[in-house]
Write a protein that holds these residues in place. Structure first.
Motif, mmCIF file in Angstrom:
data_model
loop_
_atom_site.group_PDB
_atom_site.id
_atom_site.type_symbol
_atom_site.label_atom_id
_atom_site.label_comp_id
_atom_site.label_asym_id
_atom_site.label_seq_id
_atom_site.Cartn_x
_atom_site.Cartn_y
_atom_site.Cartn_z
ATOM 1 N N LYS A 178 -34.335 -6.759 -18.153
ATOM 2 C CA LYS A 178 -33.371 -7.049 -17.099
ATOM 3 C C LYS A 178 -33.002 -8.533 -17.129
ATOM 4 C CE LYS A 178 -36.086 -5.776 -13.764
ATOM 5 N NZ LYS A 178 -37.283 -5.577 -14.614
ATOM 6 N N LEU A 179 -31.955 -8.861 -16.371
ATOM 7 C CA LEU A 179 -31.549 -10.266 -16.246
ATOM 8 C C LEU A 179 -32.727 -11.125 -15.798
ATOM 9 C CD1 LEU A 179 -28.007 -10.279 -14.576
ATOM 10 C CD2 LEU A 179 -28.606 -11.060 -16.877
ATOM 11 N N TYR A 180 -32.874 -12.269 -16.406
ATOM 12 C CA TYR A 180 -33.868 -13.287 -16.100
ATOM 13 C C TYR A 180 -35.277 -12.918 -16.557
ATOM 14 C CZ TYR A 180 -29.877 -14.254 -13.126
ATOM 15 O OH TYR A 180 -28.605 -14.445 -12.657
ATOM 16 N N ASP A 181 -35.452 -11.734 -17.202
ATOM 17 C CA ASP A 181 -36.736 -11.432 -17.830
ATOM 18 C C ASP A 181 -36.957 -12.380 -19.002
ATOM 19 O OD1 ASP A 181 -37.467 -9.349 -16.163
ATOM 20 O OD2 ASP A 181 -36.756 -7.761 -17.487
ATOM 21 N N VAL A 182 -38.225 -12.562 -19.356
ATOM 22 C CA VAL A 182 -38.575 -13.362 -20.532
ATOM 23 C C VAL A 182 -39.033 -12.417 -21.638
ATOM 24 C CG1 VAL A 182 -40.076 -15.157 -21.460
ATOM 25 C CG2 VAL A 182 -39.245 -15.321 -19.104
ATOM 26 N N VAL A 183 -38.392 -12.536 -22.786
ATOM 27 C CA VAL A 183 -38.690 -11.680 -23.925
ATOM 28 C C VAL A 183 -39.001 -12.567 -25.129
ATOM 29 C CG1 VAL A 183 -37.828 -9.839 -25.426
ATOM 30 C CG2 VAL A 183 -37.088 -9.938 -23.041
#
Length: 221
Positions: free
Chosen positions: A33-38
């Protein structure tokens, strides 16, 4: 100014086109999702905050607002051009694999003080201010000309800048600072610290051992 290619690593809708690294907390691209860190495999291996598509090259999203006043001698520095590495700072990309021409242009003009503002305070603005300070410029972030995302990150960024002899000010204070009527102690300390880095003691001097020593942000060796 962000100048991203359409396949930029920071865009959420490009996640399915990237290989997710085993170290990533999220492994299913459909769940990001938006603003997740991957963490992506790369190259280079990259820990990436995911953002909505923005500032794509040669599109309206990369244009400056029509009401923005730009100085006749103003220059535009493009960043975030590498599709595989994000670039929050206007000086370096996030991995410091590449740099813009900003530092060279500033030095060519004999500039000592860098004033930073924009969006987002706790991302691109803070990163640019950190690097300006790191490069030896006296750095001033203008709070009310910037907008951030997370209040706690804004606060921690401001604390870090102040600890390293940079200033956070309001726009109403800038004119007096530029004119030299408002002389901040922190900026004087920053100048002294940069001068200290350039001191070279002769071979037989008792402080010769400090030549080329690493100077900490607080001025200690």
């Amino acid at each position: 100014l962000d100048w991203h290619p359409s396949d930029h690593v920071s865009f959420l809708d490009n996640v399915p086109n990237q290989k997710i690294h085993a170290d990533s907390k999220i492994h299913d691209a459909s769940r990001v999702k938006l603003y997740d860190v991957v963490v992506f495999e790369g190259p280079p291996k990259t820990e990436q905050d995911m953002w909505p598509r923005h500032c794509v090259q040669d599109t309206w999203g990369a244009e400056l607002h029509k009401d923005l006043k730009v100085h006749p001698k103003g220059r535009v520095i493009h960043k975030g051009i590498n599709p595989n590495v994000d670039s929050y700072s206007a000086f370096f990309d996030n991995a410091k694999l590449g740099k813009t021409t900003l530092a060279d242009q500033i030095l060519e003009e004999g500039v000592s003080d860098v004033y930073v503002c924009g969006i987002a305070t706790d991302v691109c603005v803070a990163s640019t201010a950190f690097h300006a300070n790191e490069l030896g410029f006296r750095t001033i972030l203008i709070d009310d000309c910037s907008r951030g995302i997370k209040e706690e990150n804004i606060s921690s960024s401001y604390n870090k800048l102040r600890t390293e002899f940079a200033c956070v000010v309001q726009s109403s204070e800038v004119k007096a600072m530029v004119q030299g009527r408002d002389r901040r102690l922190a900026l004087g300390q920053k100048l002294a610290l940069e001068c200290r880095k350039n001191i070279k003691y002769p071979l037989k001097h008792k402080n010769f051992k400090f030549n080329n020593a690493e100077v900490n942000p607080d001025g200690t060796l």
